[in-house]
Design an enzyme around this catalytic site. Sequence first.
Site, short mmCIF file in Angstrom:
data_model
loop_
_atom_site.label_atom_id
_atom_site.label_comp_id
_atom_site.label_asym_id
_atom_site.label_seq_id
_atom_site.Cartn_x
_atom_site.Cartn_y
_atom_site.Cartn_z
CD GLU A 87 -1.09 0.59 3.61
OE1 GLU A 87 -2.19 0.11 3.83
OE2 GLU A 87 -0.61 1.56 4.21
CG HIS A 146 -2.30 -8.89 9.23
ND1 HIS A 146 -1.12 -8.36 8.76
CD2 HIS A 146 -3.05 -7.84 9.63
CE1 HIS A 146 -1.16 -7.04 8.86
NE2 HIS A 146 -2.31 -6.70 9.39
CB CYS A 188 -2.23 -5.72 5.97
SG CYS A 188 -1.99 -4.19 6.87
#
Lengths: 353, 132
Positions: free
Chosen positions: A85, A239, A117
Amino acid sequence: MAQERVVGIVGYGSYIPRHRIKVEEIAKVWGMDPETIKRGLQLYEKSVPTPDQDVITMSVEAARRAVKRAGIDPKKIGAVYVGSESHPYAVKPTGTTVAEALGATPDIHTADMEFACKAGSEGMFVCYGLVKAGLIEYGLGIGADTSQGAPGDALEYSASAGAAAFLFGNGDVLATVDFTYSYMTDTPDFWRREHSFYPSHGGRFTGDPAYFKHILGCGRALLEMSRMKPSDFAHCVFHQPNGKFPMRVAKMLGFTEEQNKTGWLTPWLGNTYSGSSPMGLTAILDISKPGDKIFMVSYGSGAGSDGFIYTVTEHIKGKPELAPKTRPQLDENKFYIDYGTYAKFRGKILKAG
Amino acid sequence: MMSSITARYWREIPQRYRGEASKSKKTGKTYFPPRLVEPKNGNRQFEPVKLDYEGNLITYTVIRVAPAGFEDQGAYALGIVELPGGARITAQIADCPLSDVKIGMKVRVVFRKIRDEGHEGIHCYGYKVVPA
Protein backbone atom coordinates in the site's frame (compact mmCIF):
# COMPACT_ATOMS: atom_id res chain seq x y z
CA MET A 1 -5.47 -38.28 -16.69
CA ALA A 2 -2.81 -35.60 -16.59
CA GLN A 3 -0.41 -35.93 -13.71
CA GLU A 4 -1.10 -33.35 -11.05
CA ARG A 5 1.61 -30.71 -10.76
CA VAL A 6 3.32 -30.42 -7.38
CA VAL A 7 3.33 -26.67 -6.94
CA GLY A 8 4.84 -24.73 -4.11
CA ILE A 9 7.59 -22.44 -2.90
CA VAL A 10 11.00 -22.99 -4.53
CA GLY A 11 12.73 -19.98 -2.94
CA TYR A 12 12.02 -17.27 -0.39
CA GLY A 13 13.74 -14.17 0.94
CA SER A 14 13.14 -11.37 3.39
CA TYR A 15 14.55 -7.90 3.89
CA ILE A 16 14.35 -5.76 7.04
CA PRO A 17 15.94 -2.28 7.23
CA ARG A 18 18.48 -1.92 10.05
CA HIS A 19 17.10 1.19 11.75
CA ARG A 20 14.68 0.91 14.68
CA ILE A 21 12.70 3.24 16.89
CA LYS A 22 11.51 2.18 20.33
CA VAL A 23 7.98 2.65 21.62
CA GLU A 24 9.43 4.76 24.47
CA GLU A 25 10.85 7.27 21.98
CA ILE A 26 7.51 7.79 20.20
CA ALA A 27 5.48 7.82 23.43
CA LYS A 28 7.81 10.47 24.92
CA VAL A 29 6.97 12.91 22.14
CA TRP A 30 3.20 12.52 22.52
CA GLY A 31 3.03 12.33 26.32
CA MET A 32 1.88 8.71 26.36
CA ASP A 33 2.81 5.99 28.82
CA PRO A 34 5.05 3.52 26.95
CA GLU A 35 4.30 0.70 29.39
CA THR A 36 0.58 0.92 28.57
CA ILE A 37 1.32 0.60 24.84
CA LYS A 38 3.84 -2.20 25.34
CA ARG A 39 1.41 -4.12 27.52
CA GLY A 40 -1.74 -3.30 25.57
CA LEU A 41 -0.47 -3.80 22.02
CA GLN A 42 2.58 -5.97 22.72
CA LEU A 43 4.84 -3.72 20.67
CA TYR A 44 8.39 -2.82 21.73
CA GLU A 45 10.10 -1.34 18.67
CA LYS A 46 9.70 -1.15 14.91
CA SER A 47 11.86 -1.03 11.79
CA VAL A 48 12.31 2.28 9.99
CA PRO A 49 13.43 2.65 6.37
CA THR A 50 16.19 5.14 5.57
CA PRO A 51 15.22 7.73 2.94
CA ASP A 52 17.03 5.69 0.27
CA GLN A 53 14.83 2.65 0.89
CA ASP A 54 11.30 2.13 -0.33
CA VAL A 55 9.04 -0.69 -1.49
CA ILE A 56 11.02 -1.08 -4.71
CA THR A 57 14.47 -1.32 -3.08
CA MET A 58 13.30 -3.66 -0.32
CA SER A 59 11.44 -5.85 -2.83
CA VAL A 60 14.58 -6.13 -4.96
CA GLU A 61 16.68 -7.20 -1.95
CA ALA A 62 14.10 -9.78 -0.77
CA ALA A 63 13.60 -11.07 -4.32
CA ARG A 64 17.34 -11.47 -4.93
CA ARG A 65 17.49 -13.61 -1.81
CA ALA A 66 14.53 -15.71 -3.00
CA VAL A 67 16.20 -16.25 -6.39
CA LYS A 68 19.46 -17.17 -4.67
CA ARG A 69 17.76 -19.77 -2.50
CA ALA A 70 15.90 -21.19 -5.50
CA GLY A 71 19.10 -21.29 -7.55
CA ILE A 72 17.27 -20.54 -10.79
CA ASP A 73 17.96 -18.34 -13.81
CA PRO A 74 15.90 -15.15 -13.29
CA LYS A 75 15.01 -15.23 -17.00
CA LYS A 76 12.71 -18.17 -16.19
CA ILE A 77 10.52 -16.03 -13.92
CA GLY A 78 7.26 -15.53 -15.77
CA ALA A 79 5.50 -13.16 -13.36
CA VAL A 80 6.32 -10.63 -10.65
CA TYR A 81 3.54 -9.33 -8.43
CA VAL A 82 4.40 -6.81 -5.73
CA GLY A 83 1.73 -6.26 -3.11
CA SER A 84 1.95 -3.00 -1.16
CA GLU A 85 0.00 0.00 0.00
CA SER A 86 3.09 2.20 -0.27
CA HIS A 87 4.15 1.75 -3.90
CA PRO A 88 6.64 4.58 -4.59
CA TYR A 89 4.70 5.88 -7.57
CA ALA A 90 0.99 6.66 -7.80
CA VAL A 91 1.27 5.86 -11.51
CA LYS A 92 4.16 3.66 -12.67
CA PRO A 93 4.56 0.06 -11.65
CA THR A 94 6.82 -1.22 -8.89
CA GLY A 95 7.00 -4.63 -10.55
CA THR A 96 8.83 -3.55 -13.69
CA THR A 97 11.71 -2.03 -11.70
CA VAL A 98 11.94 -5.15 -9.55
CA ALA A 99 11.87 -7.42 -12.60
CA GLU A 100 14.51 -5.29 -14.33
CA ALA A 101 16.80 -5.37 -11.29
CA LEU A 102 16.50 -9.16 -11.18
CA GLY A 103 17.29 -9.46 -14.87
CA ALA A 104 13.90 -11.07 -15.53
CA THR A 105 12.67 -8.72 -18.29
CA PRO A 106 11.23 -8.56 -20.93
CA ASP A 107 9.47 -11.96 -21.16
CA ILE A 108 7.43 -11.48 -18.01
CA HIS A 109 4.06 -10.37 -16.67
CA THR A 110 4.00 -7.88 -13.81
CA ALA A 111 1.27 -6.13 -11.87
CA ASP A 112 1.13 -4.21 -8.63
CA MET A 113 -1.33 -5.39 -6.02
CA GLU A 114 -2.96 -3.19 -3.38
CA PHE A 115 -5.30 -4.48 -0.65
CA ALA A 116 -4.23 -2.85 2.63
CA CYS A 117 -2.19 -5.53 4.46
CA LYS A 118 -3.26 -8.44 2.27
CA ALA A 119 -1.60 -7.47 -1.01
CA GLY A 120 1.45 -9.67 -0.44
CA SER A 121 -0.51 -12.91 -0.01
CA GLU A 122 -2.55 -11.96 -3.11
CA GLY A 123 0.57 -11.97 -5.24
CA MET A 124 1.53 -15.32 -3.74
CA PHE A 125 -1.92 -16.74 -4.49
CA VAL A 126 -1.85 -15.55 -8.12
CA CYS A 127 1.67 -16.92 -8.69
CA TYR A 128 0.62 -20.25 -7.24
CA GLY A 129 -2.41 -20.34 -9.56
CA LEU A 130 -0.42 -19.42 -12.67
CA VAL A 131 2.24 -22.06 -11.99
CA LYS A 132 -0.44 -24.65 -11.26
CA ALA A 133 -2.21 -23.78 -14.51
CA GLY A 134 1.06 -24.28 -16.37
CA LEU A 135 1.07 -20.72 -17.74
CA ILE A 136 4.45 -19.83 -16.19
CA GLU A 137 7.41 -21.81 -14.92
CA TYR A 138 8.17 -19.56 -11.95
CA GLY A 139 6.25 -16.69 -10.37
CA LEU A 140 7.46 -14.21 -7.78
CA GLY A 141 4.99 -12.92 -5.19
CA ILE A 142 6.24 -10.12 -2.95
CA GLY A 143 4.71 -8.35 0.05
CA ALA A 144 6.45 -5.08 0.98
CA ASP A 145 5.55 -1.86 2.70
CA THR A 146 6.98 1.32 4.17
CA SER A 147 3.72 2.27 5.79
CA GLN A 148 3.06 5.46 7.67
CA GLY A 149 1.06 6.15 10.78
CA ALA A 150 -0.11 9.73 11.38
CA PRO A 151 1.96 11.50 14.05
CA GLY A 152 0.48 10.69 17.47
CA ASP A 153 -1.91 8.07 16.08
CA ALA A 154 -1.88 4.54 17.52
CA LEU A 155 -0.58 3.31 14.15
CA GLU A 156 2.60 5.31 14.59
CA TYR A 157 3.79 2.72 17.11
CA SER A 158 3.35 -0.13 14.64
CA ALA A 159 3.68 1.00 10.99
CA SER A 160 7.09 -0.30 9.89
CA ALA A 161 9.06 -1.46 6.87
CA GLY A 162 10.08 -4.77 5.38
CA ALA A 163 9.68 -7.11 2.42
CA ALA A 164 9.14 -10.82 1.90
CA ALA A 165 9.43 -12.56 -1.46
CA PHE A 166 8.33 -16.04 -2.52
CA LEU A 167 9.21 -17.77 -5.73
CA PHE A 168 6.59 -20.33 -6.76
CA GLY A 169 7.34 -23.17 -9.11
CA ASN A 170 6.89 -26.89 -9.52
CA GLY A 171 9.20 -29.83 -9.14
CA ASP A 172 11.81 -29.44 -6.41
CA VAL A 173 9.68 -27.28 -4.15
CA LEU A 174 10.86 -26.65 -0.59
CA ALA A 175 7.25 -26.38 0.59
CA THR A 176 4.16 -27.61 -1.23
CA VAL A 177 0.95 -25.57 -1.27
CA ASP A 178 -1.67 -28.10 -0.18
CA PHE A 179 -4.77 -25.94 0.23
CA THR A 180 -5.78 -22.33 -0.27
CA TYR A 181 -8.92 -20.48 0.70
CA SER A 182 -9.92 -16.80 0.62
CA TYR A 183 -12.64 -14.95 2.51
CA MET A 184 -13.74 -11.37 1.65
CA THR A 185 -16.44 -8.86 2.57
CA ASP A 186 -16.80 -5.10 2.21
CA THR A 187 -15.75 -3.84 5.64
CA PRO A 188 -14.57 -0.23 6.02
CA ASP A 189 -12.17 -0.67 8.96
CA PHE A 190 -9.11 1.10 7.49
CA TRP A 191 -8.57 3.16 4.35
CA ARG A 192 -6.63 5.96 2.74
CA ARG A 193 -8.27 8.28 0.26
CA GLU A 194 -6.37 9.50 -2.77
CA HIS A 195 -4.01 12.40 -1.96
CA SER A 196 -4.22 11.69 1.79
CA PHE A 197 -0.81 11.14 3.27
CA TYR A 198 -1.88 9.07 6.25
CA PRO A 199 -4.53 6.34 6.52
CA SER A 200 -7.71 6.56 8.60
CA HIS A 201 -9.12 3.72 10.62
CA GLY A 202 -12.18 2.72 12.60
CA GLY A 203 -10.41 2.38 15.98
CA ARG A 204 -11.95 -0.55 17.84
CA PHE A 205 -14.00 -1.40 14.74
CA THR A 206 -10.77 -2.85 13.27
CA GLY A 207 -11.03 -5.73 15.76
CA ASP A 208 -14.05 -8.05 15.91
CA PRO A 209 -15.95 -7.20 12.69
CA ALA A 210 -12.75 -6.87 10.71
CA TYR A 211 -9.53 -8.67 11.74
CA PHE A 212 -11.08 -11.44 13.81
CA LYS A 213 -14.13 -12.11 11.61
CA HIS A 214 -12.07 -12.55 8.44
CA ILE A 215 -9.16 -14.51 9.88
CA LEU A 216 -11.52 -16.80 11.77
CA GLY A 217 -13.77 -17.16 8.73
CA CYS A 218 -10.86 -18.02 6.47
CA GLY A 219 -9.03 -20.14 9.04
CA ARG A 220 -12.04 -22.25 10.00
CA ALA A 221 -12.94 -22.89 6.35
CA LEU A 222 -9.34 -23.86 5.61
CA LEU A 223 -9.32 -26.36 8.48
CA GLU A 224 -12.63 -27.77 7.32
CA MET A 225 -11.67 -28.18 3.65
CA SER A 226 -8.31 -29.75 4.58
CA ARG A 227 -9.94 -32.02 7.21
CA MET A 228 -7.06 -31.08 9.49
CA LYS A 229 -6.97 -29.90 13.07
CA PRO A 230 -4.71 -27.28 14.66
CA SER A 231 -2.57 -29.94 16.36
CA ASP A 232 -1.57 -31.28 12.90
CA PHE A 233 0.55 -28.17 12.30
CA ALA A 234 4.10 -27.43 13.38
CA HIS A 235 3.63 -23.69 12.85
CA CYS A 236 0.95 -21.12 12.25
CA VAL A 237 1.24 -17.49 11.19
CA PHE A 238 -1.34 -14.73 10.99
CA HIS A 239 -1.42 -11.09 10.01
CA GLN A 240 0.19 -9.02 12.76
CA PRO A 241 -1.11 -5.45 13.11
CA ASN A 242 0.19 -5.54 16.69
CA GLY A 243 1.55 -8.24 18.96
CA LYS A 244 -1.72 -9.00 20.65
CA PHE A 245 -4.19 -9.77 17.82
CA PRO A 246 -2.27 -12.68 16.21
CA MET A 247 -1.79 -14.41 19.58
CA ARG A 248 -5.48 -14.03 20.38
CA VAL A 249 -6.72 -15.22 16.96
CA ALA A 250 -4.35 -18.22 17.09
CA LYS A 251 -5.85 -19.23 20.42
CA MET A 252 -9.40 -18.75 19.12
CA LEU A 253 -8.67 -21.13 16.23
CA GLY A 254 -7.17 -23.68 18.61
CA PHE A 255 -3.44 -23.14 18.05
CA THR A 256 -0.94 -22.88 20.88
CA GLU A 257 1.51 -20.09 21.64
CA GLU A 258 4.32 -22.50 20.76
CA GLN A 259 2.95 -23.03 17.24
CA ASN A 260 2.55 -19.29 16.73
CA LYS A 261 5.77 -17.93 18.21
CA THR A 262 8.27 -18.46 15.33
CA GLY A 263 6.37 -16.30 12.86
CA TRP A 264 5.31 -13.79 15.53
CA LEU A 265 7.69 -10.93 14.71
CA THR A 266 5.63 -7.79 15.24
CA PRO A 267 6.68 -6.96 18.82
CA TRP A 268 10.21 -6.22 17.49
CA LEU A 269 9.50 -5.57 13.81
CA GLY A 270 6.25 -3.61 13.83
CA ASN A 271 3.55 -4.12 11.25
CA THR A 272 5.05 -4.49 7.78
CA TYR A 273 1.52 -4.42 6.33
CA SER A 274 1.63 -6.36 3.04
CA GLY A 275 4.80 -8.02 4.29
CA SER A 276 3.41 -9.00 7.69
CA SER A 277 2.29 -12.66 7.58
CA PRO A 278 4.59 -13.36 4.58
CA MET A 279 7.53 -12.14 6.69
CA GLY A 280 6.43 -14.48 9.48
CA LEU A 281 6.39 -17.33 6.96
CA THR A 282 10.03 -16.60 6.00
CA ALA A 283 11.04 -16.87 9.68
CA ILE A 284 9.21 -20.22 9.89
CA LEU A 285 10.84 -21.60 6.72
CA ASP A 286 14.23 -20.58 8.15
CA ILE A 287 13.88 -23.14 10.94
CA SER A 288 11.41 -25.70 9.61
CA LYS A 289 12.02 -29.39 8.98
CA PRO A 290 10.81 -31.71 6.23
CA GLY A 291 7.26 -32.82 6.96
CA ASP A 292 6.33 -29.70 8.96
CA LYS A 293 2.90 -28.38 8.14
CA ILE A 294 2.36 -24.61 8.18
CA PHE A 295 -0.94 -22.78 8.52
CA MET A 296 -0.99 -19.17 7.25
CA VAL A 297 -3.82 -16.65 7.12
CA SER A 298 -3.25 -13.05 6.04
CA TYR A 299 -5.60 -10.15 6.61
CA GLY A 300 -6.14 -6.94 4.72
CA SER A 301 -8.52 -4.21 5.74
CA GLY A 302 -11.39 -3.49 3.48
CA ALA A 303 -11.47 -6.54 4.05
CA GLY A 304 -10.31 -10.08 3.45
CA SER A 305 -8.04 -12.98 4.28
CA ASP A 306 -6.03 -15.41 2.15
CA GLY A 307 -5.27 -18.77 3.74
CA PHE A 308 -2.62 -21.31 2.79
CA ILE A 309 -1.57 -24.72 4.07
CA TYR A 310 2.00 -25.70 3.23
CA THR A 311 4.02 -28.87 3.80
CA VAL A 312 7.79 -28.48 4.05
CA THR A 313 9.74 -30.97 1.91
CA GLU A 314 13.23 -32.52 1.90
CA HIS A 315 14.34 -29.73 -0.46
CA ILE A 316 14.34 -27.23 2.43
CA LYS A 317 17.65 -28.71 3.58
CA GLY A 318 20.49 -26.23 3.15
CA LYS A 319 18.23 -23.53 1.64
CA PRO A 320 17.88 -21.21 4.66
CA GLU A 321 21.67 -20.85 4.88
CA LEU A 322 21.96 -19.53 1.31
CA ALA A 323 20.75 -16.02 2.22
CA PRO A 324 20.26 -13.89 5.35
CA LYS A 325 17.67 -15.43 7.67
CA THR A 326 14.82 -13.32 8.97
CA ARG A 327 15.26 -13.53 12.74
CA PRO A 328 18.94 -12.48 12.71
CA GLN A 329 18.02 -9.50 10.51
CA LEU A 330 15.52 -8.57 13.18
CA ASP A 331 17.76 -9.13 16.21
CA GLU A 332 21.24 -8.12 15.05
CA ASN A 333 23.04 -5.02 13.72
CA LYS A 334 20.35 -2.57 14.68
CA PHE A 335 20.63 1.22 14.75
CA TYR A 336 18.31 2.91 17.22
CA ILE A 337 17.18 6.39 16.18
CA ASP A 338 15.48 9.25 17.97
CA TYR A 339 12.14 10.75 17.00
CA GLY A 340 13.75 13.68 15.17
CA THR A 341 15.73 11.36 12.89
CA TYR A 342 12.64 9.19 12.44
CA ALA A 343 10.57 12.25 11.49
CA LYS A 344 13.20 13.23 8.90
CA PHE A 345 13.53 9.68 7.51
CA ARG A 346 9.77 9.38 7.08
CA GLY A 347 9.31 12.79 5.48
CA LYS A 348 7.36 14.18 8.43
CA ILE A 349 9.71 17.15 8.49
CA LEU A 350 11.35 18.67 5.43
CA LYS A 351 14.44 20.81 4.99
CA ALA A 352 13.62 24.38 4.04
CA GLY A 353 14.45 25.65 0.58
CA MET B 1 6.86 16.43 -18.98
CA MET B 2 10.02 14.65 -20.07
CA SER B 3 12.83 15.64 -17.75
CA SER B 4 16.49 16.03 -18.48
CA ILE B 5 17.66 12.93 -16.63
CA THR B 6 14.87 10.44 -17.42
CA ALA B 7 16.30 9.11 -20.69
CA ARG B 8 19.83 8.98 -19.32
CA TYR B 9 18.74 7.00 -16.29
CA TRP B 10 16.75 4.64 -18.46
CA ARG B 11 19.75 4.01 -20.72
CA GLU B 12 21.89 3.15 -17.71
CA ILE B 13 19.44 0.66 -16.16
CA PRO B 14 21.52 -2.47 -16.97
CA GLN B 15 24.56 -1.11 -15.14
CA ARG B 16 22.77 0.75 -12.36
CA TYR B 17 20.23 -1.98 -11.50
CA ARG B 18 22.10 -5.16 -12.30
CA GLY B 19 25.80 -4.30 -12.29
CA GLU B 20 26.28 -5.25 -15.93
CA ALA B 21 29.88 -4.66 -17.00
CA SER B 22 31.89 -5.39 -20.13
CA LYS B 23 34.83 -7.79 -20.24
CA SER B 24 37.44 -7.35 -22.92
CA LYS B 25 37.85 -10.38 -25.16
CA LYS B 26 41.39 -9.19 -25.86
CA THR B 27 42.80 -8.44 -22.42
CA GLY B 28 40.25 -10.06 -20.10
CA LYS B 29 39.87 -6.81 -18.18
CA THR B 30 36.42 -5.93 -16.81
CA TYR B 31 35.16 -2.38 -17.33
CA PHE B 32 32.44 -0.72 -15.34
CA PRO B 33 30.55 1.26 -16.51
CA PRO B 34 30.67 -0.87 -19.66
CA ARG B 35 32.87 0.43 -22.48
CA LEU B 36 32.42 0.19 -26.22
CA VAL B 37 36.11 0.71 -26.98
CA GLU B 38 39.03 -0.45 -24.84
CA PRO B 39 41.53 2.32 -24.01
CA LYS B 40 45.05 1.99 -25.44
CA ASN B 41 44.40 -0.95 -27.81
CA GLY B 42 41.17 0.14 -29.49
CA ASN B 43 39.55 -3.29 -28.98
CA ARG B 44 35.79 -3.34 -29.61
CA GLN B 45 35.19 -6.99 -28.71
CA PHE B 46 33.57 -7.33 -25.27
CA GLU B 47 31.36 -9.83 -23.53
CA PRO B 48 28.76 -8.70 -20.99
CA VAL B 49 29.44 -9.87 -17.43
CA LYS B 50 27.69 -9.26 -14.13
CA LEU B 51 29.73 -7.77 -11.31
CA ASP B 52 30.15 -9.72 -8.11
CA TYR B 53 28.43 -7.92 -5.28
CA GLU B 54 31.07 -8.13 -2.53
CA GLY B 55 34.31 -6.19 -2.50
CA ASN B 56 36.75 -4.00 -0.59
CA LEU B 57 36.69 -0.30 0.07
CA ILE B 58 39.79 1.16 -1.60
CA THR B 59 39.31 4.74 -0.51
CA TYR B 60 36.58 7.17 0.46
CA THR B 61 35.74 10.77 1.12
CA VAL B 62 33.07 12.44 3.21
CA ILE B 63 30.74 14.81 1.38
CA ARG B 64 29.68 17.54 3.80
CA VAL B 65 28.36 20.07 1.31
CA ALA B 66 26.23 17.90 -0.92
CA PRO B 67 25.44 18.75 -4.54
CA ALA B 68 21.96 19.59 -5.83
CA GLY B 69 19.58 16.67 -5.37
CA PHE B 70 21.52 15.32 -2.40
CA GLU B 71 21.18 18.26 0.01
CA ASP B 72 18.89 16.35 2.38
CA GLN B 73 21.31 13.49 2.79
CA GLY B 74 23.59 15.44 5.11
CA ALA B 75 27.17 14.34 5.47
CA TYR B 76 27.67 11.01 3.70
CA ALA B 77 30.60 8.87 2.65
CA LEU B 78 31.40 8.21 -0.99
CA GLY B 79 33.84 5.42 -1.70
CA ILE B 80 35.68 3.55 -4.42
CA VAL B 81 35.15 -0.18 -4.13
CA GLU B 82 37.14 -2.88 -5.85
CA LEU B 83 35.13 -5.94 -6.83
CA PRO B 84 36.40 -9.39 -7.81
CA GLY B 85 37.68 -9.23 -11.39
CA GLY B 86 39.25 -5.86 -10.80
CA ALA B 87 36.32 -3.58 -11.65
CA ARG B 88 36.00 -0.54 -9.44
CA ILE B 89 32.80 1.30 -8.68
CA THR B 90 32.14 4.62 -7.02
CA ALA B 91 29.26 4.41 -4.59
CA GLN B 92 27.73 5.96 -1.50
CA ILE B 93 28.42 4.00 1.69
CA ALA B 94 25.06 3.46 3.40
CA ASP B 95 23.98 1.98 6.75
CA CYS B 96 27.34 2.87 8.29
CA PRO B 97 28.14 5.69 10.72
CA LEU B 98 30.90 7.89 9.27
CA SER B 99 33.17 6.99 12.19
CA ASP B 100 32.97 3.29 11.22
CA VAL B 101 34.02 3.73 7.59
CA LYS B 102 37.49 2.22 7.17
CA ILE B 103 39.70 1.73 4.14
CA GLY B 104 39.92 -2.00 3.43
CA MET B 105 36.54 -2.83 4.93
CA LYS B 106 34.44 -5.49 3.23
CA VAL B 107 31.32 -4.11 1.61
CA ARG B 108 28.31 -5.48 -0.22
CA VAL B 109 26.51 -3.83 -3.12
CA VAL B 110 22.81 -3.15 -2.46
CA PHE B 111 19.90 -1.72 -4.42
CA ARG B 112 18.90 1.72 -3.17
CA LYS B 113 17.28 4.92 -4.26
CA ILE B 114 20.04 7.34 -5.21
CA ARG B 115 17.93 10.48 -5.51
CA ASP B 116 14.55 11.86 -6.43
CA GLU B 117 14.26 14.20 -9.34
CA GLY B 118 12.50 16.94 -7.40
CA HIS B 119 8.96 16.34 -6.12
CA GLU B 120 7.41 15.34 -9.44
CA GLY B 121 10.20 13.66 -11.38
CA ILE B 122 11.37 10.08 -11.38
CA HIS B 123 12.87 8.12 -8.51
CA CYS B 124 16.43 7.29 -9.52
CA TYR B 125 17.49 3.81 -8.37
CA GLY B 126 20.93 2.31 -8.43
CA TYR B 127 23.63 0.81 -6.26
CA LYS B 128 25.18 1.76 -2.95
CA VAL B 129 27.42 -0.29 -0.70
CA VAL B 130 26.88 -1.32 2.93
CA PRO B 131 29.25 -3.03 5.39
CA ALA B 132 29.33 -6.76 4.51
